[in-house]
Design a protein around this motif. Structure first.
Motif, PDB file in Angstrom:
ATOM      1  N   ALA A  73       7.862  37.586  25.402  1.00  0.00           N
ATOM      2  CA  ALA A  73       9.019  37.118  24.643  1.00  0.00           C
ATOM      3  C   ALA A  73      10.026  36.439  25.572  1.00  0.00           C
ATOM      4  O   ALA A  73      10.442  35.309  25.335  1.00  0.00           O
ATOM      5  CB  ALA A  73       9.684  38.271  23.900  1.00  0.00           C
ATOM      6  N   VAL A  74      10.438  37.140  26.620  1.00  0.00           N
ATOM      7  CA  VAL A  74      11.473  36.635  27.515  1.00  0.00           C
ATOM      8  C   VAL A  74      11.074  36.904  28.964  1.00  0.00           C
ATOM      9  O   VAL A  74      10.516  37.952  29.276  1.00  0.00           O
ATOM     10  CB  VAL A  74      12.830  37.327  27.241  1.00  0.00           C
ATOM     11  N   ILE A  75      11.370  35.933  29.834  1.00  0.00           N
ATOM     12  CA  ILE A  75      11.237  36.144  31.277  1.00  0.00           C
ATOM     13  C   ILE A  75      12.629  35.975  31.863  1.00  0.00           C
ATOM     14  O   ILE A  75      13.233  34.900  31.753  1.00  0.00           O
ATOM     15  CB  ILE A  75      10.274  35.126  31.914  1.00  0.00           C
TER      16      ILE A  75
ATOM     17  N   GLU C  14      26.601  25.401  25.666  1.00  0.00           N
ATOM     18  CA  GLU C  14      26.374  26.833  25.442  1.00  0.00           C
ATOM     19  C   GLU C  14      25.795  27.075  24.047  1.00  0.00           C
ATOM     20  O   GLU C  14      26.318  26.582  23.045  1.00  0.00           O
ATOM     21  CB  GLU C  14      27.682  27.605  25.601  1.00  0.00           C
ATOM     22  N   VAL C  15      24.693  27.821  24.006  1.00  0.00           N
ATOM     23  CA  VAL C  15      24.054  28.157  22.726  1.00  0.00           C
ATOM     24  C   VAL C  15      23.777  29.659  22.691  1.00  0.00           C
ATOM     25  O   VAL C  15      23.765  30.319  23.730  1.00  0.00           O
ATOM     26  CB  VAL C  15      22.718  27.397  22.528  1.00  0.00           C
ATOM     27  N   THR C  16      23.571  30.167  21.487  1.00  0.00           N
ATOM     28  CA  THR C  16      23.139  31.561  21.337  1.00  0.00           C
ATOM     29  C   THR C  16      21.763  31.564  20.695  1.00  0.00           C
ATOM     30  O   THR C  16      21.581  31.024  19.599  1.00  0.00           O
ATOM     31  CB  THR C  16      24.138  32.352  20.468  1.00  0.00           C
ATOM     32  N   VAL C  17      20.802  32.133  21.411  1.00  0.00           N
ATOM     33  CA  VAL C  17      19.435  32.184  20.916  1.00  0.00           C
ATOM     34  C   VAL C  17      19.201  33.573  20.340  1.00  0.00           C
ATOM     35  O   VAL C  17      19.401  34.582  21.022  1.00  0.00           O
ATOM     36  CB  VAL C  17      18.429  31.907  22.058  1.00  0.00           C
ATOM     37  N   VAL C  62      12.962  31.810  27.407  1.00  0.00           N
ATOM     38  CA  VAL C  62      12.651  32.419  26.115  1.00  0.00           C
ATOM     39  C   VAL C  62      11.464  31.661  25.530  1.00  0.00           C
ATOM     40  O   VAL C  62      11.506  30.432  25.401  1.00  0.00           O
ATOM     41  CB  VAL C  62      13.848  32.335  25.147  1.00  0.00           C
ATOM     42  N   ARG C  63      10.412  32.368  25.192  1.00  0.00           N
ATOM     43  CA  ARG C  63       9.249  31.713  24.616  1.00  0.00           C
ATOM     44  C   ARG C  63       9.602  31.216  23.214  1.00  0.00           C
ATOM     45  O   ARG C  63      10.141  31.969  22.397  1.00  0.00           O
ATOM     46  CB  ARG C  63       8.064  32.686  24.559  1.00  0.00           C
TER      47      ARG C  63
END
Lengths: 101, 99, 93
Positions: A73-75, C14-17, C62-63
């Motif tokens: 998911a996250v690295i 700036e973004v919020t994922v 983030v994938r």
């Protein structure tokens, strides 16, 4: 190593400590040794950090892992100094949810 | 050209006609969005504006009593100015009512 | 390609994922690729009390497949441009 086109751009994280959050909500910390365009990873000297709302974070030694990109998911790139300053025995948090659905 | 722009032959044509209109989007995980459709692609990735998100039921961790209480608190809703929505979570898109 | 191109215009903003595991990460958009994988710098997790899992993480990848939403900076959304690009893409594909 870094494939053109679909390069995930993880070159800057290679040989640094990273924290990988998997799709089932686990956190695995280790040294990133390699990756490919599918985000498959080679993680050296890694350990899992098991979070719990009742107890501090438990660290399980895993060793050398290859993690399949589909399950990542996250690295996160870890700030080693900041990481060393955290007392993980005092951290209480429920495990992360899985990304399923 | 104008005629071609207005013909509806496939589902995405209907969504094209909803551009700049308020749409309803139902997502996985008991989530609903209402907002103005500003962009979409063939995956149903979208950008919505003035979005209201409603989450109807919190996922329950059946092992802890605490979270069961949270789930019974009911609907929660929030507003977001602009939201990119990943298409793989989309269940349906409903065009605005033309009444 | 539409959203890949669009996200490239947001680099530096700036973004919020928001992820499908309910984590929400705010950071400066560093890069995006064709899969909509996203790299963020200077990150902070929304609700760090509840999610201390990334306390020592300063930047992350983030994938794309685990993204649920990205909250966009209002000043960087040109709706006319998006409408045109969407219609162009709809004709092409």
């Amino acid at each position: 190593m870094s494939a053109p086109g679909g390069d995930a751009g993880l070159a800057q994280y290679v040989d640094t400590t990273v924290s990988v959050i998997t799709n089932d909500g686990r956190t695995i910390v280790g040294t990133l040794r390699g990756y490919d365009q599918a985000t498959n990873l080679i993680l050296d000297e890694c350990h899992e950090r098991v979070y719990s709302s009742k107890n501090g974070v438990e660290q399980l030694v895993l060793g050398l892992y290859v993690i399949r990109g589909d399950n990542i998911a996250v690295i996160g790139e870890i700030d080693d100094d900041k990481d060393a300053s955290i007392d993980f025995n005092q951290v209480r948090a429920p495990p992360l949810k899985s990304v399923a659905h | 050209m104008a005629e071609e722009e207005n013909t509806v032959r496939e589902p995405l044509d209907l969504i094209r006609l909803s551009l700049d209109e308020k749409v309803y989007v139902k997502l996985k995980g008991e989530r609903e969005l209402r907002g103005k459709l500003h962009a979409y692609d063939q995956h149903l990735n979208m950008i919505l504006g003035d979005v209201e998100e409603t989450v109807t039921s919190v996922e329950i961790d059946e092992e802890t009593f605490e979270e069961i209480i949270k789930a019974s608190e009911g609907d929660s809703s929030r507003m977001v100015p602009y939201l990119f929505v990943r298409g793989d979570g989309v269940i349906l898109v409903s065009p605005p009512l033309r009444s | 390609m539409l959203f890949y191109s669009y996200f490239k215009t947001l680099v530096g903003k700036e973004v919020t994922v928001e992820l499908k595991n309910d984590l929400a990460i705010t950071g400066t958009l560093h890069s995006v690729d064709q899969y909509l994988n996203i790299k963020l710098n200077n990150i902070r997790v929304v609700n760090e009390q509840k999610y201390p899992h990334m306390l020592s993480v300063r930047a992350c990848f983030v994938r794309g497949s685990v993204v649920r939403y990205v909250q966009l900076p209002p000043g960087s959304v040109d709706v006319e441009l998006l409408h045109d690009a969407t219609r162009r893409e709809a004709r092409g594909g």
